[in-house]
Design a protein around this motif. Structure first.
Motif, PDB file in Angstrom:
ATOM      1  N   ASN A  68      36.994 -49.183  -1.974  1.00 46.03           N
ATOM      2  CA  ASN A  68      36.639 -48.247  -3.045  1.00 46.03           C
ATOM      3  C   ASN A  68      35.839 -47.040  -2.563  1.00 46.03           C
ATOM      4  O   ASN A  68      35.447 -46.190  -3.357  1.00 46.03           O
ATOM      5  CB  ASN A  68      35.832 -48.964  -4.135  1.00 46.03           C
ATOM      6  N   HIS A  69      35.580 -46.973  -1.241  1.00 47.20           N
ATOM      7  CA  HIS A  69      34.805 -45.865  -0.699  1.00 47.20           C
ATOM      8  C   HIS A  69      35.699 -44.696  -0.302  1.00 47.20           C
ATOM      9  O   HIS A  69      35.209 -43.656   0.118  1.00 47.20           O
ATOM     10  CB  HIS A  69      34.001 -46.329   0.529  1.00 47.20           C
ATOM     11  N   ARG A  70      36.996 -44.867  -0.452  1.00 51.76           N
ATOM     12  CA  ARG A  70      37.947 -43.828  -0.052  1.00 51.76           C
ATOM     13  C   ARG A  70      38.156 -42.833  -1.186  1.00 51.76           C
ATOM     14  O   ARG A  70      37.624 -42.994  -2.277  1.00 51.76           O
ATOM     15  CB  ARG A  70      39.271 -44.491   0.338  1.00 51.76           C
ATOM     16  N   TYR A  71      38.928 -41.780  -0.912  1.00 52.71           N
ATOM     17  CA  TYR A  71      39.282 -40.851  -1.982  1.00 52.71           C
ATOM     18  C   TYR A  71      40.001 -41.611  -3.096  1.00 52.71           C
ATOM     19  O   TYR A  71      40.784 -42.536  -2.833  1.00 52.71           O
ATOM     20  CB  TYR A  71      40.240 -39.771  -1.468  1.00 52.71           C
ATOM     21  N   SER A  72      39.766 -41.192  -4.317  1.00 53.35           N
ATOM     22  CA  SER A  72      40.483 -41.792  -5.444  1.00 53.35           C
ATOM     23  C   SER A  72      41.638 -40.863  -5.841  1.00 53.35           C
ATOM     24  O   SER A  72      42.160 -40.127  -5.009  1.00 53.35           O
ATOM     25  CB  SER A  72      39.506 -42.014  -6.608  1.00 53.35           C
ATOM     26  N   ILE A  73      42.005 -40.881  -7.118  1.00 47.52           N
ATOM     27  CA  ILE A  73      43.104 -40.048  -7.624  1.00 47.52           C
ATOM     28  C   ILE A  73      42.489 -39.039  -8.583  1.00 47.52           C
ATOM     29  O   ILE A  73      41.720 -39.421  -9.473  1.00 47.52           O
ATOM     30  CB  ILE A  73      44.125 -40.904  -8.401  1.00 47.52           C
ATOM     31  N   SER A  74      42.822 -37.763  -8.440  1.00 47.92           N
ATOM     32  CA  SER A  74      42.143 -36.746  -9.252  1.00 47.92           C
ATOM     33  C   SER A  74      42.397 -36.947 -10.751  1.00 47.92           C
ATOM     34  O   SER A  74      41.540 -36.617 -11.568  1.00 47.92           O
ATOM     35  CB  SER A  74      42.556 -35.334  -8.826  1.00 47.92           C
ATOM     36  N   ARG A  75      43.529 -37.510 -11.134  1.00 48.27           N
ATOM     37  CA  ARG A  75      43.784 -37.695 -12.578  1.00 48.27           C
ATOM     38  C   ARG A  75      43.281 -39.034 -13.118  1.00 48.27           C
ATOM     39  O   ARG A  75      43.432 -39.335 -14.301  1.00 48.27           O
ATOM     40  CB  ARG A  75      45.264 -37.506 -12.905  1.00 48.27           C
ATOM     41  N   VAL A  94      46.257 -44.085 -32.895  1.00 54.51           N
ATOM     42  CA  VAL A  94      46.985 -43.012 -32.203  1.00 54.51           C
ATOM     43  C   VAL A  94      47.659 -43.581 -30.956  1.00 54.51           C
ATOM     44  O   VAL A  94      47.018 -44.241 -30.138  1.00 54.51           O
ATOM     45  CB  VAL A  94      46.010 -41.870 -31.802  1.00 54.51           C
ATOM     46  N   GLU A  95      48.962 -43.327 -30.826  1.00 53.04           N
ATOM     47  CA  GLU A  95      49.727 -43.779 -29.658  1.00 53.04           C
ATOM     48  C   GLU A  95      49.715 -42.687 -28.591  1.00 53.04           C
ATOM     49  O   GLU A  95      50.034 -41.528 -28.881  1.00 53.04           O
ATOM     50  CB  GLU A  95      51.196 -44.044 -30.053  1.00 53.04           C
ATOM     51  N   LEU A  96      49.350 -43.041 -27.362  1.00 51.61           N
ATOM     52  CA  LEU A  96      49.341 -42.076 -26.257  1.00 51.61           C
ATOM     53  C   LEU A  96      50.011 -42.683 -25.034  1.00 51.61           C
ATOM     54  O   LEU A  96      49.953 -43.895 -24.817  1.00 51.61           O
ATOM     55  CB  LEU A  96      47.899 -41.696 -25.892  1.00 51.61           C
ATOM     56  N   ASP A  97      50.641 -41.836 -24.224  1.00 49.84           N
ATOM     57  CA  ASP A  97      51.242 -42.263 -22.965  1.00 49.84           C
ATOM     58  C   ASP A  97      50.190 -42.093 -21.866  1.00 49.84           C
ATOM     59  O   ASP A  97      49.738 -40.970 -21.616  1.00 49.84           O
ATOM     60  CB  ASP A  97      52.465 -41.381 -22.667  1.00 49.84           C
ATOM     61  N   PRO A  98      49.762 -43.200 -21.208  1.00 45.49           N
ATOM     62  CA  PRO A  98      48.677 -43.085 -20.226  1.00 45.49           C
ATOM     63  C   PRO A  98      49.021 -42.219 -19.016  1.00 45.49           C
ATOM     64  O   PRO A  98      48.136 -41.719 -18.340  1.00 45.49           O
ATOM     65  CB  PRO A  98      48.423 -44.540 -19.802  1.00 45.49           C
ATOM     66  N   ASP A  99      50.319 -42.037 -18.742  1.00 44.17           N
ATOM     67  CA  ASP A  99      50.728 -41.231 -17.590  1.00 44.17           C
ATOM     68  C   ASP A  99      50.849 -39.746 -17.911  1.00 44.17           C
ATOM     69  O   ASP A  99      50.498 -38.897 -17.103  1.00 44.17           O
ATOM     70  CB  ASP A  99      52.063 -41.736 -17.024  1.00 44.17           C
ATOM     71  N   LYS A 100      51.326 -39.427 -19.119  1.00 47.72           N
ATOM     72  CA  LYS A 100      51.592 -38.024 -19.439  1.00 47.72           C
ATOM     73  C   LYS A 100      50.615 -37.411 -20.439  1.00 47.72           C
ATOM     74  O   LYS A 100      50.524 -36.199 -20.561  1.00 47.72           O
ATOM     75  CB  LYS A 100      53.012 -37.894 -20.020  1.00 47.72           C
ATOM     76  N   GLU A 101      49.886 -38.269 -21.168  1.00 46.10           N
ATOM     77  CA  GLU A 101      49.039 -37.744 -22.251  1.00 46.10           C
ATOM     78  C   GLU A 101      47.569 -38.135 -22.099  1.00 46.10           C
ATOM     79  O   GLU A 101      46.811 -38.079 -23.058  1.00 46.10           O
ATOM     80  CB  GLU A 101      49.577 -38.241 -23.606  1.00 46.10           C
ATOM     81  N   ALA A 102      47.157 -38.504 -20.887  1.00 49.84           N
ATOM     82  CA  ALA A 102      45.751 -38.854 -20.643  1.00 49.84           C
ATOM     83  C   ALA A 102      45.387 -38.555 -19.194  1.00 49.84           C
ATOM     84  O   ALA A 102      46.170 -38.825 -18.289  1.00 49.84           O
ATOM     85  CB  ALA A 102      45.506 -40.333 -20.944  1.00 49.84           C
ATOM     86  N   ILE A 103      44.208 -37.984 -19.012  1.00 46.51           N
ATOM     87  CA  ILE A 103      43.697 -37.693 -17.672  1.00 46.51           C
ATOM     88  C   ILE A 103      42.199 -37.963 -17.659  1.00 46.51           C
ATOM     89  O   ILE A 103      41.518 -37.736 -18.664  1.00 46.51           O
ATOM     90  CB  ILE A 103      44.021 -36.233 -17.256  1.00 46.51           C
ATOM     91  N   VAL A 104      41.691 -38.495 -16.541  1.00 45.68           N
ATOM     92  CA  VAL A 104      40.251 -38.744 -16.387  1.00 45.68           C
ATOM     93  C   VAL A 104      39.605 -37.480 -15.829  1.00 45.68           C
ATOM     94  O   VAL A 104      40.164 -36.834 -14.938  1.00 45.68           O
ATOM     95  CB  VAL A 104      40.000 -39.932 -15.431  1.00 45.68           C
ATOM     96  N   THR A 105      38.427 -37.132 -16.341  1.00 50.80           N
ATOM     97  CA  THR A 105      37.720 -35.944 -15.863  1.00 50.80           C
ATOM     98  C   THR A 105      36.273 -36.302 -15.532  1.00 50.80           C
ATOM     99  O   THR A 105      35.790 -37.363 -15.913  1.00 50.80           O
ATOM    100  CB  THR A 105      37.731 -34.837 -16.943  1.00 50.80           C
ATOM    101  N   MET A 106      35.600 -35.385 -14.839  1.00 46.68           N
ATOM    102  CA  MET A 106      34.193 -35.621 -14.492  1.00 46.68           C
ATOM    103  C   MET A 106      33.316 -35.178 -15.661  1.00 46.68           C
ATOM    104  O   MET A 106      32.610 -34.169 -15.590  1.00 46.68           O
ATOM    105  CB  MET A 106      33.852 -34.889 -13.202  1.00 46.68           C
ATOM    106  N   GLY A 107      33.418 -35.915 -16.757  1.00 49.79           N
ATOM    107  CA  GLY A 107      32.693 -35.569 -17.972  1.00 49.79           C
ATOM    108  C   GLY A 107      33.456 -34.543 -18.797  1.00 49.79           C
ATOM    109  O   GLY A 107      34.502 -34.034 -18.388  1.00 49.79           O
ATOM    110  N   GLY A 277      38.904 -36.792  -7.766  1.00 41.72           N
ATOM    111  CA  GLY A 277      38.604 -37.742  -8.830  1.00 41.72           C
ATOM    112  C   GLY A 277      37.196 -38.305  -8.746  1.00 41.72           C
ATOM    113  O   GLY A 277      36.465 -38.104  -7.780  1.00 41.72           O
ATOM    114  N   VAL A 278      36.834 -39.012  -9.795  1.00 36.59           N
ATOM    115  CA  VAL A 278      35.527 -39.668  -9.896  1.00 36.59           C
ATOM    116  C   VAL A 278      35.466 -40.806  -8.873  1.00 36.59           C
ATOM    117  O   VAL A 278      36.476 -41.480  -8.617  1.00 36.59           O
ATOM    118  CB  VAL A 278      35.346 -40.228 -11.335  1.00 36.59           C
ATOM    119  N   PHE A 279      34.278 -41.042  -8.295  1.00 32.38           N
ATOM    120  CA  PHE A 279      34.055 -42.160  -7.372  1.00 32.38           C
ATOM    121  C   PHE A 279      34.663 -43.426  -7.981  1.00 32.38           C
ATOM    122  O   PHE A 279      34.362 -43.788  -9.118  1.00 32.38           O
ATOM    123  CB  PHE A 279      32.544 -42.303  -7.164  1.00 32.38           C
TER     124      PHE A 279
END
Length: 397
Positions: A68-75, A94-107, A277-279
């Motif tokens: 887990n100390h390596r680079y992660s995925i930006s999304r 609400v129905e969402l597609d985790p691949d096309k309709e959701a992204i993780v951000t740094m806050g 991406g986030v740690f």
């Protein structure tokens, strides 16, 4: 030295940003504390509660694993995106597609700033209520857009002004940037308001960005609506949700942008150039927050509601009548009449000097914030009572 820039004003984007008004109060507070003065800080909306223990334990466990100390995925890792999608299904239907309709951000700030870079071009009009959280206005300027601010003494007035703008302006808004419960005014809306926003935006071809940072902080039985609950919203809208306030995880910097796949793809493209991406241990711990900590969220909301009641009661007793907000973690208070002429920054300075209470001056949220100060519910009930007593002595002196 020859060839060196003389000062920061020569930097193109920096010159667009005004001095940070809040810095004045922050410096005064720091000086007072250095002199051993007990300042009660109700300025920044920085949660004082602990993050859920189960989340902290998961972080520690995940941080011990070298993989887990390596680079992660930006999304964002897939399981975390799946978890935010499940939460939207549970809480809003609400129905969402985790691949096309959701992204993780740094806050939420990262999501907002980079999304604006992705979708706004030179001169594009971005409409938002004013006063506003600073990034809503200055994120637009940094992205070369035209920040068009409409007054929002209340939600209905903002909607009327928006309709007027569509009727009369030659420059149709490219983006509508809103946030409810609203920071700093604490304005709250119902689902019918969101339906009207979506109707207008779809009719005029405007994209909508809804900053939903206070999604879980509704009081007295009020539940803030998600814009994605509106039929057809995903065709033009995204929503930004953050773990900061809902789970007392402000310092962890985890948020999400969900909704319209085209906007999500644009944000993913920008982020692929900007970060890795986030740690990863933080992302793994965030899965636990979303999966197991809904009860913590309810307790956090109840804590803020109690603090709101203590602050409102105390200020009224001090001779400063204020209206209790229905949501957010703030109180937006009109400056008492006899101090209004001096402006919100001078009044905030006075409160710090005379009552040892730090608040945010309204002018820091834009020109239409003048005449108000913002209190954040970030001290316990005992400290809030102490603050209002101190303010009472100052107002009566």
């Amino acid at each position: 030295m020859e060839g060196m820039p003389q000062n920061s004003e020569e930097f193109y984007r920096i010159s667009k940003l005004p001095p940070y008004v809040f810095a004045v109060i922050n410096e005064m507070r720091a000086r007072a504390r250095a002199e051993q003065i007990d300042v009660i800080d109700l300025g920044m909306g920085n949660p004082d509660g602990a993050s859920p223990r189960v989340v902290v334990n998961k972080l520690i466990e995940a941080a011990r694993l070298p993989r887990n100390h390596r680079y992660s995925i930006s999304r964002g890792i897939p399981k975390l995106r799946e978890e935010i999608v499940k939460r939207y299904q549970r809480n809003y239907g609400v129905e969402l597609d985790p691949d096309k309709e959701a992204i993780v951000t740094m806050g939420a700030k990262d999501a907002l700033a980079h999304l604006l870079f992705a979708i706004v071009g030179p001169g594009d009009a971005v409409v938002s209520p004013n006063p506003a959280y600073p990034i809503h206005q200055y994120g637009v300027l940094m992205a070369e857009g035209h920040a068009c601010m409409l007054p929002m003494p209340d939600a209905a007035t903002f909607l009327n002004r928006l309709e007027d703008l569509y009727r009369t302006s030659d420059r149709k808004p490219k983006v509508l940037l809103i946030s409810f419960p609203h920071n700093p005014t604490t304005t709250c809306v119902d689902l019918d308001f969101m339906k009207e926003i979506v109707r207008l935006a779809r009719h005029h071809g405007t994209l909508v960005v809804h900053d939903f940072a206070y999604a879980d902080l509704g009081f007295d039985g009020y539940k803030p609506p998600s814009i994605l609950e509106v039929e057809g919203a995903k065709e033009i809208a995204v929503e930004i949700f953050s773990l900061s306030k809902s789970y007392n995880m402000a310092g962890w910097r985890v948020g999400f942008c969900v909704g319209n796949p085209k906007m999500i793809a644009a944000l993913a493209r920008i982020k692929s150039y900007l970060d890795y991406g986030v740690f990863q241990p933080i992302q793994i711990a965030s899965i636990i927050a979303l999966r197991e900590c809904e009860e913590d969220t309810k307790k956090i909301c109840a804590t803020y509601q109690k603090r709101r009641d203590v602050l409102v009661t105390g200020l009224k007793r001090a001779g400063w009548p204020v209206e209790p907000p229905k949501g957010s973690m703030f109180l937006w208070a009109p400056i008492p009449e006899r101090y209004r002429e001096g402006g919100s920054l001078e009044f905030a300075k006075l409160l710090l000097q005379k009552a040892q209470v730090a608040v945010s001056p309204g002018i820091g949220f834009g020109p239409l914030g003048e005449g108000h100060v913002r209190f954040a519910f970030i001290e316990n009930e005992h400290r809030l009572r102490q603050a209002t007593r101190s303010i009472g002595h100052f107002l009566k002196s």
